[in-house]
Design a protein around this motif. Structure first.
Motif, short mmCIF file in Angstrom:
data_model
loop_
_atom_site.label_atom_id
_atom_site.label_comp_id
_atom_site.label_asym_id
_atom_site.label_seq_id
_atom_site.Cartn_x
_atom_site.Cartn_y
_atom_site.Cartn_z
N TYR A 66 0.84 -1.20 0.00
CA TYR A 66 0.00 0.00 0.00
C TYR A 66 0.87 1.24 0.00
O TYR A 66 1.62 1.49 0.95
N SER A 67 0.77 2.04 -1.04
CA SER A 67 1.41 3.35 -1.02
C SER A 67 0.54 4.29 -0.18
O SER A 67 -0.56 3.93 0.23
N ASP B 203 5.75 -2.20 -10.60
CA ASP B 203 4.71 -1.61 -11.43
C ASP B 203 3.65 -0.94 -10.56
O ASP B 203 3.79 -0.89 -9.33
N TYR B 204 2.63 -0.40 -11.20
CA TYR B 204 1.66 0.45 -10.52
C TYR B 204 0.24 -0.04 -10.82
O TYR B 204 -0.14 -0.17 -11.98
N ASP B 205 -0.51 -0.31 -9.76
CA ASP B 205 -1.89 -0.76 -9.93
C ASP B 205 -2.68 -0.19 -8.76
O ASP B 205 -2.51 -0.64 -7.63
N THR C 206 4.70 -4.55 -6.53
CA THR C 206 3.66 -3.70 -7.09
C THR C 206 3.25 -2.61 -6.12
O THR C 206 2.92 -2.89 -4.96
N GLU C 207 3.27 -1.37 -6.59
CA GLU C 207 2.78 -0.25 -5.78
C GLU C 207 1.27 -0.19 -5.93
O GLU C 207 0.75 0.17 -6.98
N GLY C 208 0.58 -0.57 -4.88
CA GLY C 208 -0.87 -0.57 -4.90
C GLY C 208 -1.45 0.51 -4.00
O GLY C 208 -0.72 1.32 -3.41
N ASP D 161 -6.27 -1.96 8.39
CA ASP D 161 -6.14 -2.22 6.95
C ASP D 161 -4.86 -2.99 6.66
O ASP D 161 -4.85 -3.93 5.86
N GLN D 162 -3.77 -2.61 7.29
CA GLN D 162 -2.49 -3.26 7.05
C GLN D 162 -2.52 -4.71 7.55
O GLN D 162 -2.00 -5.61 6.90
#
Length: 804
Positions: free
Chosen positions: A189-190, A406-408, A441-443, A199-200
């Protein structure tokens, strides 16, 4: 004297011996194993005498979920206990290893030993995996088995969990060893959207349930280059090893990449780190975020001057990778079994052209932020993804370790759906074929924006051959039950619409959703209504309701953008404010479904709050707050390319608008209107916009202003009635450039002509397509009377949000 064996126990043992005999004699005829019979336990969970923490945890997870599924409470016992009947052996133990034979184990620098067994031997089920190093094989074996029984964890938390209700549980014989397709299976999570401790924690549970793995090796985070020479230790005594900025000052957050002392200190730092920690797998370093460099003469001589086409201009790759490669090569002599990781990001995306053979211990985290995120790798209609493929093919050819950052979602921050399944089903198998190690992945904690993306990612990262269509169907059937069909069609309608789009998008840029989604919105409306009618249980109705909220949130965004395109900025703000109310309702169901932006993001470009601020500021100009509307200029203007850059010489700003001028929509950049080739490579250079309009004879000229809504540009110039206008320059960073999302305001009191035809001409210059390959006017323009005090200085409109 021993007591006689009870008849029931004697019969059970005879059956067990018969089953073992049959298993040995005829393994193909092994019978099913019953674990729960009519809600009563018919098996025991067995662990080692001194189990690992992971094995004990896995056994408790299995016990808990079997109880939730069937109501049966299976006992957990150590292997030394006398257990009669069916057993579930969880984790490594003497019994499990004797029966199972091979169980994945061990650790090497290749980090490819992860895996587990799911095997039956006689009346025993063995669920055990590699627990060495940071592997979670046993935990994954248990969750994989629970999935086999019908459990699903589509989203974190209770909302995303599906647990079947089964009074009887029996399993068929099996003999499986599973290993993942990728070593790194991480999504984090960004901070672009809120993340609480709850949440974490939910994400961590979801990780384990879907066999995700971060592995937590040293990674090249932004700014980690300072680990090579900590400024607190070296900056005062060795300032020359730090980078020079443009003004000739040393900067603590970046190193000079050519000074001999830079290499010497960096190499010794890495060697010492490995000496102190023999278990350390890697040392990683990367420059700070952005496009950092060193401006000393020697470093500057390494720049070959190649164009990166948006992948960092000028490219730092040759300079950076000769620096990183020299460190890796020197360290390899003493530590051939350790990794040196760096990243290929920003101005280091493309491979170097003059470094030579790269060291076998060097790996790269490839982070191509400047590539279109809505098309698959190699898509023939997307030049960015074609180049992406070439870059990845070269990296995976030249390095032994490549993993992807990557970014999603890979779009704006407005929380619009980001359909990516069409890409994942193609791209992840491609990454596997290229030998990629995995993903970082940066989510974001926005699960109804990404919807199934993360779940499908988890499945493909474990097994790249998974059928995505089948995963989607399974999701629809288990999560939406009787409403599965319309929801499935809804998902694929969105996917196909985005996949076929001829516009292009990179992370953090404005996405023209209005032209992508509007053609299918009626179909999506109909599918939502069908799903709502089909839903029967309260649980399914709630899930459909969350989908409905997401759908309405998307529709309101399209409404907002359409109102703005029609020049009704105030009405656009009202639509956007309704989106905020929808977010409140979704977050009340479970946090992280459709959240609000945190405070620090609200002013960041492309967030919903940023949209509302921009559109609200424009509305204030014309609704009586800061001024009054005189004329909303037409949406369609005349347009003419100026490839030879001769328009100013021949005074096109005052020439007849004849057939050499075409018509263009001023609410969309020109590439989105067909001014690009079949690969999406857009027109660049000079182009003109012009519009003629009338002003009433009695129009007052005091404080008469022209606002050009917004222009994608490398330079923009405006003429009114043949006179070139000056407008505020305080935000300019190069001559002629104006911020591409900010309105351009100018006082035209001295050049306007009441009672006559007036002409506005706009010359736009753009460079070659790059990360943001767009050009031209993309928001409505208008004439208005500014109120006294609404203007700061002589040129700039006072934005209420910026008022002292």
């Amino acid at each position: 004297m021993q007591s006689p064996m009870p008849p029931k126990l004697k019969a059970t043992l005879l059956s067990l011996f018969a089953a073992i005999f049959l298993t040995i004699a005829t393994p193909s005829s092994q019978a099913a194993i019953n674990l729960v019979n009519n809600g009563e336990p018919n098996a025991t969970i067995v662990i080692a005498e001194e189990p690992s923490e992971q094995a004990r945890n896995a056994a408790e997870v299995l016990q808990s979920y079997l109880h939730q599924i069937s109501g049966a409470s299976l006992t957990i016992l150590p292997e030394s206990a006398k257990v009669y009947g069916n057993r579930i052996l969880v984790g490594r133990s003497r019994t499990a290893e004797k029966l199972a034979g091979e169980i994945p184990s061990g650790f090497t620098i290749q980090m490819n030993e992860e895996g587990f067994v799911n095997r039956t031997v006689g009346n025993d089920l063995i669920l055990a995996g590699n627990e060495d190093w940071k592997y979670k094989g046993t935990l994954y074996a248990v969750h994989d088995f629970l999935e086999e029984l019908g459990c699903r964890w589509f989203f974190p938390g209770e909302y995303g969990e599906v647990i079947p209700e089964l009074a009887n549980l029996s399993i068929e014989p099996r003999d499986r060893i599973e290993r993942p397709s990728f070593r790194f299976r991480n999504l984090w999570y960004s901070g672009w959207f809120p993340v609480s401790a709850t949440d974490q924690a939910r994400l961590g549970e979801w990780y384990n349930r879907n066999k995700m793995a971060a592995l937590q090796v040293s990674l090249p985070g932004d700014g980690s280059v300072t680990q090579l020479a900590p400024p607190g230790k070296f900056f005062e005594s060795h300032p020359h090893i730090y980078a020079l900025d443009k003004d000739g000052n040393r900067r603590e957050d970046m190193m000079c990449m050519t000074h001999p002392d830079s290499y010497k200190i960096a190499i010794e730092t890495v060697r010492e780190a490995f000496r102190k920690d023999p278990d350390r797998v890697s040392f990683a370093f990367a420059p700070p975020d952005g496009h950092p460099t060193c401006y000393c003469d020697t470093c500057q001589s390494y720049f070959p001057g190649f164009s990166g086409k948006g992948y960092g201009d000028p490219s730092l790759s040759d300079l950076w990778f000769q620096f990183a490669n020299r460190i890796a090569t020197e360290v390899y002599d003493e530590f051939p079994d350790r990794w040196i990781f760096t990243n290929g990001y920003a101005n280091r995306v493309r491979p170097p052209e003059g470094v030579g053979k790269l060291s076998p211990n060097m790996g790269i985290q490839s982070a191509i932020i400047a590539a279109c995120s809505i098309h698959r790798i190699g898509d023939p209609k997307c030049w960015q993804r074609i180049h992406y493929k070439q870059i990845l093919d070269r990296w995976t050819r030249d390095l032994n370790s490549v993993f992807i950052y990557d970014y999603d979602p890979g779009n704006s921050l407005a929380n619009l759906p980001f359909p990516a399944l069409h890409n994942l089903k193609h791209d992840i198998p491609y990454f596997k074929d290229r030998g990629v190690w995995g993903f970082w992945t940066e989510g974001t904690n926005t699960w109804m924006v990404t919807h199934l993306n993360y779940y499908v990612r988890s499945k493909l990262m474990w097994d790249s051959t998974e059928n995505v269509d089948s995963l989607v169907r399974d999701y629809c059937e288990k999560f939406y039950e009787e409403a599965a069909d319309p929801v499935e069609e809804y998902i694929w309608t969105l996917e196909e619409t985005v996949e076929s789009a001829t516009v292009h998008e990179t992370w953090g840029r404005l996405m023209p959703w209005r032209i992508i989604l509007s053609p299918v919105i009626e179909k999506l409306d109909s599918l939502m209504e069908s799903a709502e009618k089909a839903a029967k249980s309260d649980q399914v109705k709630q899930r459909i309701h969350v989908l409905r909220l997401t759908h309405n949130h998307m529709k309101l965004y399209l409404e907002m953008e359409q109102e703005v395109a029609d020049g009704r900025f105030g009405e656009g703000v009202q639509a956007g404010e309704k989106m905020l109310s929808i977010r409140d309702e979704a977050e009340a169901i479970q946090t992280g479904l459709l959240p609000h932006s945190p405070d620090w993001v609200r002013s960041f470009r492309t967030s919903l709050e940023w949209h509302l601020n921009k559109y609200g500021g424009i509305a204030d100009r014309i609704d009586g707050t800061s001024g009054e509307l005189v004329s909303m200029l037409p949406r369609e203007w005349r347009f003419k390319k100026d490839a030879e850059d001769i328009g100013t010489l021949y005074e096109w700003y005052d020439s007849p608008l004849d057939d050499s001028w075409e018509t263009i929509d001023t609410t969309l950049y020109w590439e989105a209107q067909g001014h690009q080739d079949e690969k999406g490579w857009g027109f660049s250079g000079m182009a003109w916009y012009a519009i003629d309009f009338e002003l009433p004879e009695d129009q007052p000229l005091d404080n008469l202003w022209l606002t050009i809504g917004a222009v994608y540009n490398d330079g923009v110039w405006v003429w009114v009635n043949g006179e070139r206008m000056n407008f505020h320059m305080d935000r300019h960073w190069r001559l002629g450039y104006h911020d591409v999302r900010t309105p351009i305001d100018m006082d035209i009191s001295e050049v306007a002509r009441p009672g006559e035809t007036n002409r506005v001409a706009v010359l736009v210059s753009t460079g070659p397509p790059g990360r943001n390959p767009r050009g031209g006017i993309h928001r409505r323009s208008f004439i208005w009377n500014a109120k006294a005090g609404a203007v700061r200085g002589s040129q700039e409109v006072l934005d209420p949000a910026e008022a002292p």
